[in-house]
Design a protein around this motif. Structure first.
Motif, PDB file in Angstrom:
ATOM      1  N   UNK A 684      23.765   1.096  35.176  1.00 29.92           N
ATOM      2  CA  UNK A 684      23.672  -0.864  35.360  1.00 29.92           C
ATOM      3  C   UNK A 684      22.488  -0.550  36.791  1.00 29.92           C
ATOM      4  N   UNK A 685      21.741  -0.794  36.516  1.00 28.48           N
ATOM      5  CA  UNK A 685      20.349  -0.355  37.846  1.00 28.48           C
ATOM      6  C   UNK A 685      19.845  -1.891  38.351  1.00 28.48           C
ATOM      7  N   UNK A 686      19.979  -2.800  36.885  1.00 29.30           N
ATOM      8  CA  UNK A 686      19.371  -3.724  37.862  1.00 29.30           C
ATOM      9  C   UNK A 686      19.515  -5.034  36.774  1.00 29.30           C
ATOM     10  N   UNK A 687      19.757  -6.311  36.972  1.00 29.60           N
ATOM     11  CA  UNK A 687      20.457  -7.640  36.382  1.00 29.60           C
ATOM     12  C   UNK A 687      19.027  -8.928  36.635  1.00 29.60           C
ATOM     13  N   UNK A 688      18.513  -9.135  35.980  1.00 33.55           N
ATOM     14  CA  UNK A 688      17.892 -10.751  35.928  1.00 33.55           C
ATOM     15  C   UNK A 688      18.048 -11.912  35.257  1.00 33.55           C
ATOM     16  N   UNK A 712      20.102  -0.914  44.032  1.00 31.78           N
ATOM     17  CA  UNK A 712      19.960   0.199  45.456  1.00 31.78           C
ATOM     18  C   UNK A 712      20.297   1.800  44.942  1.00 31.78           C
ATOM     19  N   UNK A 713      22.120   1.701  45.245  1.00 34.43           N
ATOM     20  CA  UNK A 713      22.430   3.115  45.531  1.00 34.43           C
ATOM     21  C   UNK A 713      23.783   3.479  44.065  1.00 34.43           C
ATOM     22  N   UNK A 714      22.425   3.445  43.180  1.00 33.54           N
ATOM     23  CA  UNK A 714      22.398   3.457  42.022  1.00 33.54           C
ATOM     24  C   UNK A 714      20.965   3.788  41.199  1.00 33.54           C
ATOM     25  N   UNK A 715      20.076   3.731  42.113  1.00 34.01           N
ATOM     26  CA  UNK A 715      18.708   4.093  41.314  1.00 34.01           C
ATOM     27  C   UNK A 715      18.653   5.728  41.428  1.00 34.01           C
ATOM     28  N   UNK A 716      18.736   6.938  41.065  1.00 31.59           N
ATOM     29  CA  UNK A 716      18.509   8.182  40.915  1.00 31.59           C
ATOM     30  C   UNK A 716      17.683   8.616  41.966  1.00 31.59           C
ATOM     31  N   UNK A 717      18.163  10.141  42.421  1.00 30.53           N
ATOM     32  CA  UNK A 717      17.349  10.421  43.021  1.00 30.53           C
ATOM     33  C   UNK A 717      16.300  11.091  43.026  1.00 30.53           C
TER      34      UNK A 717
END
Length: 823
Positions: A684-688, A712-717
């Motif tokens: 899960x990257x975001x929710x809106x 932000x921590x879930x965003x992959x390198x």
């Protein structure tokens, strides 16, 4: 720390001037904060004789004096001191002189009809003490007309130095003298205390109940003492250091604290209950009424000295009022103990107690000085107060303080930047008290003196049971050796003067410096810029909120509840920054600003573990969007928040075309007007979406408020790959519009993805430009209109190829969503 120049000269045989001493101190790392000289304030005061003292004709409590100043002049003085009398000798101030104790400049005047041309001074008016009961009385043979500072020996500058936390040895006059002697400014005078012959067995003895409360304790009794004011020389020493003289017994302990850096304490034996003084930790509910008159509730981590009745002293910090010495004391017990510096610091900080004893104990004391300090204190008490001494009682044992450290000569230049001959480096260490144990061409090994506990500090091993003890000790010893060598380099450098150390630039590893932040660390800055560019005002709110508010945005576990909140409504760590942003938006709406756009980068808290703190970029919009030339103002909707979230993810190099949006947002969002942005089924990257109406009503938010949360921590390198040159076709793109009739429950994203995948080589872009639902359509159906961009690569497309591509789009969309092309 303050001390007078004459006190320093008691330990340092030097002909250096005051300027040379202060300059050298700052150069070797003992910063001089200021120098004051009482002679500057008292230089205008003269010794004067009262020729005549008569009753003031117009005041019962005043006397009219004629004062001889020794230069042939006799001045009239009106004085209210009860001891003013004919023939006495005192100190007079002339008109224009500044009076330190009152802060006024003396002017001639007239008091109740009698002229007053000067002023006879008390000790307090001269700033030399608290006595204001009468004017200063001097011996009859005091030379009239002489400056008082010359007669009293007050032309003695007071030096105030700032000592760094590691230099406990420099918190003493002798320690400062030792450093000056090592720097070549004289010779350190020897200080020796001759042993005192015991006359009887001590009635008190030590007992250490817990070695962590006290490492080593010495003590002895002196009976038959007469306590009273200490001699003037001792009072002058303490006054110069900023301490108030109390009594001879107490002043002796303060002299050892300041002169040798060895805090001592004295107990009145008659007030101690029992025959044993115990070093132990405080018990629940114990209290101590300290010498400062305050009562302290002691904790189980506080090391105390206790008798049979309870706590008598907070060990190494402050004594107790009950067993303190006063003018009735005739038998005294001297305490000389060695405490754990860390526990002293923690106890002092916990209770907010700042004493000279604490400042020295928490930095560590010289263990080799204990016996000699006890003998010296005993002898000084006998000299000032009389009495006879007992045998010495002892508990614990002297700690193993002897240790060695090695210095490689090349490290002086490599680490300190100073090219110094090896012989000079060794000479500087020897002058500081380091004994040479062995030496070769490349290095020297020295024995660390007992007073330098900041050099080659003892090794403390981690007690983690998973660590291999042998490997842990080896690693710790290696770290200690490196640190000790750095300490020796510092000693060598500072003794020659820190201003003599050249400025040397660090070596440049590459012409182009490496980035200071990696991609993950740079996310917060990048996300903050994106939010600002989209019109969101940055907020910095508390990381905690009210428990009931936190529960509306997720779980509010007891583990994240604050035990000591700064306010009753700030007692829970927030699960998301959106919780505090919502409160900020509600506060704006209550003050007449319903149209706001707020953003924050901060932490959301799920549990107490390291992974339980989430780095999040959040935003919230309420009311209407701002009007512009491109579009009129309109109410905000869920797609605004989706656009904000997608803009942040796109800036973080997330391929948004491959993301999925699902309709399972958490409960603080509207169930039909929200979504979750996923990369794959689990990430899960975001929710809106639009906030739930019940939430808006509970927090007094304007109805229809929308928000988003990006994790932000879930965003992959981002993958490190060389970017290929963009492929720019020379052929014109072809745009075709399609309108599909589809079930209202089908996400538009599913339709767009199907159209995009119909022909990946040819289709460059697919966009939704219209959604229609109305009475002209079948019930449960909506119309979604999309534009498909066909980009030829090799040649211009023919009508047949364009038609074939369109049929592929219709077929792919129909297969994936069941949609039909509208007629």
């Amino acid at each position: 720390m303050k001390f007078s120049l004459s006190w320093l000269r008691e330990f340092l045989d030097t002909s250096a001037t005051l300027d040379e001493i202060t300059t050298t101190l700052s150069a070797i790392g003992i910063e001089v904060e200021g120098v004051t000289n009482p002679a500057e304030a008292l230089g205008e005061f003269r010794i004067a004789r009262v020729v005549e003292a008569v009753q003031h004709p117009n005041a019962d409590r005043l006397r009219a004096l004629r004062v001889d100043l020794g230069d042939g002049r006799e001045l009239s003085v009106v004085c209210g001191a009860p001891n003013a009398r004919t023939g006495m000798v005192g100190v007079a101030a002339m008109p224009g002189a500044f009076i330190p104790g009152t802060g006024i400049t003396l002017k001639p005047g007239e008091i109740r009809g009698v002229k007053s041309e000067a002023m006879m001074l008390s000790s307090r008016e001269m700033g030399l003490g608290d006595d204001h009961s009468g004017i200063v009385e001097l011996p009859e043979d005091a030379p009239v007309g002489t400056r008082y500072v010359d007669y009293a020996g007050l032309d003695d500058p007071i030096i105030e130095v700032k000592v760094t936390p590691n230099r406990g040895d420099a918190l003493s006059v002798r320690g400062v003298a030792r450093d000056l002697a090592a720097a070549g400014l004289g010779t350190l005078k020897p200080w020796r205390a001759e042993p005192v012959e015991p006359r009887f067995e001590t009635p008190l003895r030590w007992e250490i109940a817990d070695p962590q409360a006290c490492l080593w304790a010495l003590g002895r009794t002196v009976r038959g003492v007469r306590n009273g004011p200490s001699p003037q020389w001792l009072q002058d020493r303490l006054t110069a250091a900023g301490l108030r003289p109390i009594s001879a017994l107490v002043d002796v302990t303060n002299w050892f604290t300041l002169a040798l850096g060895r805090p001592l304490h004295v107990f009145d034996v008659a007030k101690v209950k029992g025959e044993v003084l115990t070093m132990r930790f405080a018990r629940p509910g114990e209290e101590l009424v300290a010498l400062n008159g305050k009562t302290y509730a002691l904790g189980e981590e506080d090391g105390i000295i206790a008798d049979a009745a309870g706590a008598e002293s907070l060990g190494g910090i402050i004594g107790g009022e009950h067993s303190g010495c006063d003018e009735t004391t005739t038998e005294v017990f001297i305490e000389c103990a060695l405490f754990d510096p860390v526990r002293i610091a923690l106890s002092g900080r916990r209770h907010g107690i700042f004493t000279d004893a604490r400042s020295r104990n928490e930095r560590g004391l010289d263990p080799a000085l204990m016996r000699e300090a006890l003998e010296g204190a005993t002898r000084m008490i006998q000299e000032l107060c009389g009495g006879e001494a007992s045998t010495v009682t002892e508990a614990g044992a002297e700690p193993a303080w002897r240790r060695a450290a090695t210095l490689r000569f090349e490290r002086v230049a490599g680490l300190g930047g100073l090219d110094l001959p090896a012989d000079e480096a060794v000479s500087r260490l020897e002058r500081l008290g380091f004994g040479v144990a062995s030496r070769d061409a490349a290095s020297v090994t020295v024995q660390v003196p007992s007073w330098r506990n900041d050099i080659a500090a003892p090794i403390v091993l981690d007690q983690d049971p998973q660590l291999d003890p042998a490997r842990a000790r080896k690693a710790a010893e290696g770290c200690a050796a490196v640190e000790a060598e750095c300490d020796l380099v510092e000693e060598v450098l500072r003794l020659g003067g820190l201003d003599a150390v050249p400025y040397v630039s660090l070596p440049v590893s590459s012409v182009v410096p490496a980035p200071s932040l990696d991609a993950k660390q740079a996310r917060a800055t990048l996300a903050r810029r994106v939010l600002a560019s989209r019109g969101l005002l940055e907020c910095v709110t508390y990381g905690f909120t009210a428990r009931d508010v936190a529960a509306r945005f997720g779980e509010a576990p007891d583990a994240l509840r604050l035990e000591n909140p700064i306010a009753s409504d700030l007692d829970q760590m927030r699960p998301t920054p959106l919780a505090t942003l919502a409160l900020a938006a509600a506060a704006n709406a209550a003050r007449g600003f319903p149209d706001v756009a707020l953003g924050e980068l901060g932490g959301g808290y799920r549990d107490t573990g390291p992974a339980g703190q989430l780095a999040m970029a959040c935003g919230l919009r309420t009311g209407r969007t701002p009007a512009s030339w491109a579009s009129p103002a309109r109410p905000v909707d869920a797609l605004d928040s989706k656009g904000d979230a997608m803009a942040v993810l796109e800036a973080l190099n997330v391929p948004t075309a491959a993301l999925q949006v699902t309709a399972d947002a958490p409960g603080h969002y509207h169930p039909g007007r929200s979504g979750v942005v996923r990369q794959g089924p689990k990430t899960v990257l975001a929710q809106f979406g639009q906030l739930h109406p019940r939430l808006c009503a509970a927090l007094d938010l304007p109805e229809g408020a929308v928000a988003f949360e990006v994790f932000l921590d879930a965003v992959p390198e981002p993958k490190r790959r060389r970017k290929a040159a963009p492929e720019l076709s020379t052929f014109q793109p072809v745009r075709r519009d399609f309108a599909f009739l589809v079930d209202a429950s089908v996400p538009a994203e599913k339709l767009l993805r199907a159209a995009q995948n119909a022909d990946k080589a040819l289709i460059a872009e697919v966009a939704l430009f219209d959604r229609y639902a109305g009475d002209k359509l079948p019930e449960g159906k909506v119309s979604l209109a999309i534009q498909v961009v066909l980009q030829p690569r090799e040649r211009t497309l023919t009508d047949a190829e364009i038609e074939a591509a369109g049929q592929k789009v219709v077929a792919a969309v129909g297969k994936a969503t069941g949609a039909q092309l509208r007629a």
